[in-house]
Scaffold this motif. Structure first.
Motif, PDB file in Angstrom:
ATOM      1  N   LEU A  10       0.796  -1.225   0.000  1.00 22.41           N
ATOM      2  CA  LEU A  10       0.000   0.000   0.000  1.00 22.41           C
ATOM      3  C   LEU A  10       0.830   1.276   0.000  1.00 22.41           C
ATOM      4  O   LEU A  10       0.285   2.362  -0.206  1.00 22.41           O
ATOM      5  CB  LEU A  10      -0.952  -0.001   1.199  1.00 22.41           C
ATOM      6  N   GLY A  11       2.124   1.165   0.223  1.00 25.89           N
ATOM      7  CA  GLY A  11       2.978   2.357   0.169  1.00 25.89           C
ATOM      8  C   GLY A  11       2.454   3.451   1.068  1.00 25.89           C
ATOM      9  O   GLY A  11       2.233   3.242   2.254  1.00 25.89           O
ATOM     10  N   ASP A  12       2.240   4.647   0.511  1.00 27.95           N
ATOM     11  CA  ASP A  12       1.725   5.784   1.264  1.00 27.95           C
ATOM     12  C   ASP A  12       0.310   6.141   0.822  1.00 27.95           C
ATOM     13  O   ASP A  12      -0.085   7.306   0.833  1.00 27.95           O
ATOM     14  CB  ASP A  12       2.651   6.988   1.115  1.00 27.95           C
ATOM     15  N   LEU A  13      -0.468   5.150   0.438  1.00 22.93           N
ATOM     16  CA  LEU A  13      -1.844   5.377  -0.004  1.00 22.93           C
ATOM     17  C   LEU A  13      -2.653   5.992   1.131  1.00 22.93           C
ATOM     18  O   LEU A  13      -2.702   5.455   2.235  1.00 22.93           O
ATOM     19  CB  LEU A  13      -2.460   4.044  -0.444  1.00 22.93           C
ATOM     20  N   GLU A  14      -3.255   7.143   0.871  1.00 23.54           N
ATOM     21  CA  GLU A  14      -4.038   7.850   1.886  1.00 23.54           C
ATOM     22  C   GLU A  14      -5.354   7.120   2.178  1.00 23.54           C
ATOM     23  O   GLU A  14      -5.810   6.293   1.393  1.00 23.54           O
ATOM     24  CB  GLU A  14      -4.332   9.278   1.420  1.00 23.54           C
ATOM     25  N   THR A  15      -5.971   7.466   3.294  1.00 26.87           N
ATOM     26  CA  THR A  15      -7.175   6.788   3.769  1.00 26.87           C
ATOM     27  C   THR A  15      -8.300   6.825   2.744  1.00 26.87           C
ATOM     28  O   THR A  15      -8.950   5.810   2.490  1.00 26.87           O
ATOM     29  CB  THR A  15      -7.648   7.415   5.096  1.00 26.87           C
ATOM     30  N   ALA A  20     -11.519   4.034  -1.487  1.00 29.97           N
ATOM     31  CA  ALA A  20     -11.902   3.914  -2.889  1.00 29.97           C
ATOM     32  C   ALA A  20     -11.431   2.586  -3.469  1.00 29.97           C
ATOM     33  O   ALA A  20     -12.161   1.917  -4.205  1.00 29.97           O
ATOM     34  CB  ALA A  20     -11.343   5.083  -3.689  1.00 29.97           C
ATOM     35  N   LEU A  21     -10.220   2.209  -3.143  1.00 28.83           N
ATOM     36  CA  LEU A  21      -9.683   0.929  -3.608  1.00 28.83           C
ATOM     37  C   LEU A  21     -10.521  -0.228  -3.067  1.00 28.83           C
ATOM     38  O   LEU A  21     -10.841  -1.168  -3.799  1.00 28.83           O
ATOM     39  CB  LEU A  21      -8.225   0.782  -3.182  1.00 28.83           C
ATOM     40  N   ALA A  22     -10.913  -0.152  -1.801  1.00 28.43           N
ATOM     41  CA  ALA A  22     -11.722  -1.212  -1.194  1.00 28.43           C
ATOM     42  C   ALA A  22     -13.041  -1.381  -1.935  1.00 28.43           C
ATOM     43  O   ALA A  22     -13.536  -2.493  -2.090  1.00 28.43           O
ATOM     44  CB  ALA A  22     -11.976  -0.915   0.279  1.00 28.43           C
ATOM     45  N   HIS A  38       1.740   3.846   5.211  1.00 27.03           N
ATOM     46  CA  HIS A  38       2.229   4.905   6.115  1.00 27.03           C
ATOM     47  C   HIS A  38       2.927   4.396   7.365  1.00 27.03           C
ATOM     48  O   HIS A  38       2.751   4.955   8.447  1.00 27.03           O
ATOM     49  CB  HIS A  38       1.087   5.822   6.534  1.00 27.03           C
ATOM     50  N   HIS A  39       3.661   3.311   7.256  1.00 28.78           N
ATOM     51  CA  HIS A  39       4.448   2.806   8.391  1.00 28.78           C
ATOM     52  C   HIS A  39       3.579   2.488   9.607  1.00 28.78           C
ATOM     53  O   HIS A  39       4.041   2.553  10.738  1.00 28.78           O
ATOM     54  CB  HIS A  39       5.557   3.794   8.781  1.00 28.78           C
ATOM     55  N   ARG A  43      -3.643   6.443   9.569  1.00 28.01           N
ATOM     56  CA  ARG A  43      -4.283   6.638   8.260  1.00 28.01           C
ATOM     57  C   ARG A  43      -4.525   5.303   7.568  1.00 28.01           C
ATOM     58  O   ARG A  43      -3.894   4.974   6.558  1.00 28.01           O
ATOM     59  CB  ARG A  43      -3.423   7.533   7.385  1.00 28.01           C
ATOM     60  N   GLN A  44      -5.440   4.536   8.121  1.00 28.43           N
ATOM     61  CA  GLN A  44      -5.781   3.214   7.588  1.00 28.43           C
ATOM     62  C   GLN A  44      -7.289   3.138   7.406  1.00 28.43           C
ATOM     63  O   GLN A  44      -8.043   3.647   8.224  1.00 28.43           O
ATOM     64  CB  GLN A  44      -5.334   2.106   8.543  1.00 28.43           C
ATOM     65  N   ASP A  45      -7.715   2.481   6.344  1.00 32.34           N
ATOM     66  CA  ASP A  45      -9.137   2.214   6.147  1.00 32.34           C
ATOM     67  C   ASP A  45      -9.396   0.756   6.521  1.00 32.34           C
ATOM     68  O   ASP A  45      -8.990  -0.150   5.795  1.00 32.34           O
ATOM     69  CB  ASP A  45      -9.550   2.461   4.693  1.00 32.34           C
ATOM     70  N   PRO A  46     -10.062   0.511   7.656  1.00 35.21           N
ATOM     71  CA  PRO A  46     -10.322  -0.869   8.067  1.00 35.21           C
ATOM     72  C   PRO A  46     -11.083  -1.676   7.022  1.00 35.21           C
ATOM     73  O   PRO A  46     -10.887  -2.891   6.907  1.00 35.21           O
ATOM     74  CB  PRO A  46     -11.148  -0.712   9.349  1.00 35.21           C
TER      75      PRO A  46
END
Length: 114
Positions: A10-15, A20-22, A38-39, A43-46
């Motif tokens: 996911l690299g640095d993909l924002e929430t 949107a990806l989900a 984001h390490h 900033r995670q989308d469950p």
């Protein structure tokens, strides 16, 4: 896919982009490994992790980072989903390999020296 191993990085993909990806992805089966965005920040989308259903989460993070990553809420979300969490700040380098009879195997280098 890398051979039999399913991996999402996911690299640095924002929430918002994770959400949107989900909504857009179609996965026939769970992925094996996800590289957490984001390490391990908050900033995670469950919902994305629920769609991916990874068995292992890799978090690349420095031992004494100034951001406090990974954050407790992200670790709790991953662990509550039954995902094995591997962190480079505590486990060192990590390798995930496939074994025909045993499925996945994980090897870590152990804690990095201070």
């Amino acid at each position: 896919r890398a051979g039999p191993l399913g991996l999402v990085a996911l690299g640095d993909l924002e929430t918002a982009a994770q959400a949107a990806l989900a909504r857009q992805i179609v996965i026939a089966s769970a992925v094996d490994v996800v590289k957490v965005a984001h390490h391990g920040s908050a900033r995670q989308d469950p919902g994305l992790y629920a769609r991916l259903r990874p068995r292992i989460a890799l978090i690349g993070v420095g031992r004494h980072n100034d951001y406090g990553h990974p954050v407790p809420s992200t670790l709790a979300m991953l662990r509550a989903a039954g995902i094995l969490v591997l962190r480079t700040d505590t486990e060192g380098d990590a390798a995930v390999v496939t074994r025909r009879a045993a499925g996945l195997a994980v090897a870590t280098a152990g804690p990095r020296p201070p």
